[in-house]
Write an enzyme that holds these catalytic residues in place. Structure first.
Site, PDB file in Angstrom:
ATOM      1  N   HIS A 107       0.939  -1.264   0.174  1.00 47.56           N
ATOM      2  CA  HIS A 107       0.070   0.112   0.064  1.00 47.56           C
ATOM      3  C   HIS A 107       0.774   1.156   0.009  1.00 47.56           C
ATOM      4  O   HIS A 107       2.081   1.174   0.438  1.00 47.56           O
ATOM      5  CB  HIS A 107      -0.984  -0.015   1.102  1.00 47.56           C
ATOM      6  CG  HIS A 107      -0.339   0.008   2.531  1.00 47.56           C
ATOM      7  ND1 HIS A 107       0.413  -1.269   3.255  1.00 47.56           N
ATOM      8  CD2 HIS A 107      -0.103   0.983   3.552  1.00 47.56           C
ATOM      9  CE1 HIS A 107       0.695  -0.844   4.362  1.00 47.56           C
ATOM     10  NE2 HIS A 107       0.650   0.246   4.378  1.00 47.56           N
ATOM     11  N   HIS A 109       0.743   5.267   1.160  1.00 48.01           N
ATOM     12  CA  HIS A 109       0.104   6.457   1.791  1.00 48.01           C
ATOM     13  C   HIS A 109       0.201   7.736   1.123  1.00 48.01           C
ATOM     14  O   HIS A 109       1.272   8.163   0.765  1.00 48.01           O
ATOM     15  CB  HIS A 109       1.139   6.614   3.082  1.00 48.01           C
ATOM     16  CG  HIS A 109       0.905   5.269   4.209  1.00 48.01           C
ATOM     17  ND1 HIS A 109       0.067   5.535   5.230  1.00 48.01           N
ATOM     18  CD2 HIS A 109       1.419   4.163   4.378  1.00 48.01           C
ATOM     19  CE1 HIS A 109       0.254   4.302   5.958  1.00 48.01           C
ATOM     20  NE2 HIS A 109       1.023   3.564   5.177  1.00 48.01           N
TER      21      HIS A 109
END
Length: 144
Positions: A107, A109
């Site tokens: 992932h 941010h």
């Protein structure tokens, strides 16, 4: 967690993708989901994840998935600037426990930043109320 560990299908992001856990969604297509971080380091803190890959880290992701995640992360950053009027954007990505990773599903941010606001450490401000995140997500979605 090791950089070479097997993918855990019970990780929090896999559970969000299966609809087992709630999330405040900003944008999605068949391949990528963008949603609000429930432990925001700044107003508008988003997470960008693949819906198709089980890569845990940048080291193991398929090149075409990485390209799509990078493109959507750029769109999320542009949406943050347009919707929130932030002065800058931090893009962060962590790999392995020693690298600061806490959820082992690749992932990114996307964290809006302001010159006159301090960015909180991860989890420092506590868990955000989804009712507070939802209107911010709606503003970001409109700018996507």
């Amino acid at each position: 967690m090791s950089l070479n560990a097997a993918y855990d299908p019970q990780n929090v992001f896999a559970r969000i993708l299966r609809g087992e856990l709630p999330s405040v969604r900003v944008w999605e297509d068949d391949a990528v989901l963008v949603f609000m971080d429930v432990f925001p380091q700044s107003e508008g803190h988003m997470l960008v994840i693949s819906k198709t890959s089980q890569a845990q880290t940048l080291l193991g992701v398929e090149p075409e998935v990485l390209a799509r995640l990078a493109t959507v992360s750029q769109r999320a950053a542009r949406a943050a600037v347009a919707a929130l009027g932030c002065d800058g954007v931090s893009l962060m990505q962590f790999n392995g426990t020693a690298g600061g990773q806490t959820v082992f599903h690749l992932h990114f941010h996307v964290i809006p930043r302001w010159a006159d606001r301090r960015m909180a450490g991860h989890g420092e401000a506590g868990m955000a109320d989804p009712a507070v995140l939802a209107p911010i997500a709606a503003r970001l979605a409109a700018a996507f």
